[in-house]
Scaffold this motif. Structure first.
Motif, PDB file in Angstrom:
ATOM      1  N   GLY A   1       0.837  -1.188   0.000  1.00  0.00           N
ATOM      2  CA  GLY A   1       0.000   0.000   0.000  1.00  0.00           C
ATOM      3  C   GLY A   1       0.875   1.241   0.000  1.00  0.00           C
ATOM      4  N   ASP A   2       0.681   2.127   0.978  1.00  0.00           N
ATOM      5  CA  ASP A   2       1.459   3.364   1.064  1.00  0.00           C
ATOM      6  C   ASP A   2       2.723   3.223   1.916  1.00  0.00           C
ATOM      7  OD1 ASP A   2      -0.413   4.716  -0.502  1.00  0.00           O
ATOM      8  OD2 ASP A   2      -1.628   5.249   1.247  1.00  0.00           O
ATOM      9  N   LEU A   3       2.963   2.043   2.474  1.00  0.00           N
ATOM     10  CA  LEU A   3       4.150   1.856   3.303  1.00  0.00           C
ATOM     11  C   LEU A   3       5.413   1.833   2.452  1.00  0.00           C
ATOM     12  CD1 LEU A   3       3.374  -0.949   5.923  1.00  0.00           C
ATOM     13  CD2 LEU A   3       3.980   1.418   6.415  1.00  0.00           C
ATOM     14  N   PRO A   4       6.507   2.434   2.919  1.00  0.00           N
ATOM     15  CA  PRO A   4       7.778   2.286   2.216  1.00  0.00           C
ATOM     16  C   PRO A   4       8.386   0.909   2.502  1.00  0.00           C
ATOM     17  CG  PRO A   4       8.087   3.625   4.184  1.00  0.00           C
ATOM     18  CD  PRO A   4       6.606   3.364   4.073  1.00  0.00           C
ATOM     19  N   LEU A   5       9.094   0.376   1.505  1.00  0.00           N
ATOM     20  CA  LEU A   5       9.812  -0.877   1.681  1.00  0.00           C
ATOM     21  C   LEU A   5      11.229  -0.535   2.121  1.00  0.00           C
ATOM     22  CD1 LEU A   5       9.817  -3.958   1.466  1.00  0.00           C
ATOM     23  CD2 LEU A   5      10.455  -3.713  -0.961  1.00  0.00           C
ATOM     24  N   ARG A   6      11.539  -0.843   3.376  1.00  0.00           N
ATOM     25  CA  ARG A   6      12.816  -0.452   3.953  1.00  0.00           C
ATOM     26  C   ARG A   6      13.962  -1.357   3.513  1.00  0.00           C
ATOM     27  NH1 ARG A   6      12.880   1.683   8.983  1.00  0.00           N
ATOM     28  NH2 ARG A   6      15.131   1.701   8.631  1.00  0.00           N
ATOM     29  N   GLY A   7      13.685  -2.619   3.265  1.00  0.00           N
ATOM     30  CA  GLY A   7      14.755  -3.524   2.879  1.00  0.00           C
ATOM     31  C   GLY A   7      14.280  -4.961   2.896  1.00  0.00           C
ATOM     32  N   GLY A   8      15.204  -5.847   2.559  1.00  0.00           N
ATOM     33  CA  GLY A   8      14.939  -7.289   2.600  1.00  0.00           C
ATOM     34  C   GLY A   8      16.091  -8.002   3.273  1.00  0.00           C
ATOM     35  N   VAL A   9      15.785  -9.025   4.056  1.00  0.00           N
ATOM     36  CA  VAL A   9      16.819  -9.825   4.715  1.00  0.00           C
ATOM     37  C   VAL A   9      16.803 -11.236   4.134  1.00  0.00           C
ATOM     38  CG1 VAL A   9      16.804  -8.482   6.849  1.00  0.00           C
ATOM     39  CG2 VAL A   9      15.272 -10.460   6.639  1.00  0.00           C
ATOM     40  N   LEU A  10      17.983 -11.847   4.095  1.00  0.00           N
ATOM     41  CA  LEU A  10      18.140 -13.201   3.566  1.00  0.00           C
ATOM     42  C   LEU A  10      18.497 -14.145   4.704  1.00  0.00           C
ATOM     43  CD1 LEU A  10      20.359 -12.400   0.433  1.00  0.00           C
ATOM     44  CD2 LEU A  10      17.853 -12.563   0.553  1.00  0.00           C
ATOM     45  N   THR A  11      17.781 -15.256   4.805  1.00  0.00           N
ATOM     46  CA  THR A  11      18.112 -16.242   5.831  1.00  0.00           C
ATOM     47  C   THR A  11      19.347 -17.052   5.452  1.00  0.00           C
ATOM     48  OG1 THR A  11      16.583 -17.861   4.853  1.00  0.00           O
ATOM     49  CG2 THR A  11      15.738 -16.468   6.649  1.00  0.00           C
ATOM     50  N   HIS A  12      19.549 -17.316   4.166  1.00  0.00           N
ATOM     51  CA  HIS A  12      20.731 -18.031   3.690  1.00  0.00           C
ATOM     52  C   HIS A  12      20.779 -17.916   2.175  1.00  0.00           C
ATOM     53  CE1 HIS A  12      17.514 -21.001   3.487  1.00  0.00           C
ATOM     54  NE2 HIS A  12      18.279 -21.907   2.921  1.00  0.00           N
TER      55      HIS A  12
END
Length: 239
Positions: A59-70
């Motif tokens: 929606g209107d939320l910014p996407l701050r980042g993504g994390v990788l488990t492996h």
């Protein structure tokens, strides 16, 4: 797929809800106070399908980042595509090295392709700009070292609205199931110690890399896996 007020399941393949490419792990959108985060990025195949679900959930939320488990391809192959769109990608130090280099040998991709786990011709795109947590802002997420399934494996804890969620990647699945380690850098005893760390973190919810999310009573599922070790047998494989 809205799981609760704080989490959406936005991706997942044959071993999940079938929301995106068949080879994708589960991908979760986590809503924090000042934006959202992705837990894992899928395989990168048919990525526009996943991205459309991400945009809808944001929606209107910014996407701050993504994390990788492996660094296994079903969890991290989509990192480069997201980074190209301006999404910061964050991973533990060893995962970051593997994803930057994209060498199919250390990634375990050569063996996986021989076993038919990925489609012929699949390539893991390098993500040279992946960050490590000491050089990035993880916001509401916390690292939980979780080697065993692979040496570079990390789980992430996320707290919102008084609930603690554990993004467990391939460490643990519902009903105490695990994927029996088959990678060259896998270690069953490390996996047990990682399960103990997860138990001690006392999450309320498990968000596994495949299969069904566990939205309550997470400790029961962790104890099922640990009890199997105590009885002298490994838990049953997810597959």
């Amino acid at each position: 797929m809205r799981l609760d007020a704080n989490v959406d399941l936005v991706g997942g393949g044959r071993l999940g809800a079938g929301l995106s490419n068949a080879y994708d792990s589960n991908v979760y959108l986590l809503r924090g106070a000042d934006g959202a985060w992705l837990a894992d990025t899928g395989s990168g195949l048919d990525q526009e399908v996943l991205l459309a679900r991400v945009r809808e959930a944001l929606g209107d939320l910014p996407l701050r980042g993504g994390v990788l488990t492996h660094a296994h391809a079903d969890h991290a192959g989509g990192a480069a595509g997201l980074a190209a769109l301006g999404t910061p990608i964050i991973a533990g130090a060893r995962t970051a090295e593997l994803v930057r280099a994209a060498d199919p040998g250390p990634l375990g991709l050569d063996a996986a392709l021989r076993a038919g786990i990925y489609p012929p011709g699949y390539r893991f795109p390098s993500c040279p700009d992946v960050l490590t947590p000491d050089a990035a802002d993880l916001g509401p997420l916390r690292e939980l070292p979780a080697p065993g399934h692979s040496a570079d494996h990390t789980a992430y804890l996320f707290t919102a609205g008084g609930t603690t969620y554990a993004c467990t990647g391939d460490l643990l699945f519902s009903r105490g199931r695990i994927v029996l380690p088959g990678a060259a850098d896998a270690d069953v005893q490390e996996l047990r110690r990682s399960l103990e760390r997860l138990r001690d973190a006392r999450p309320d919810v498990l968000l596994p890399g495949h299969g069904t999310p566990v939205m309550a009573d997470a400790s029961w599922h962790i104890e099922q896996a640990l009890a199997a070790f105590d009885l002298g047998r490994l838990p049953a494989s997810f597959t």
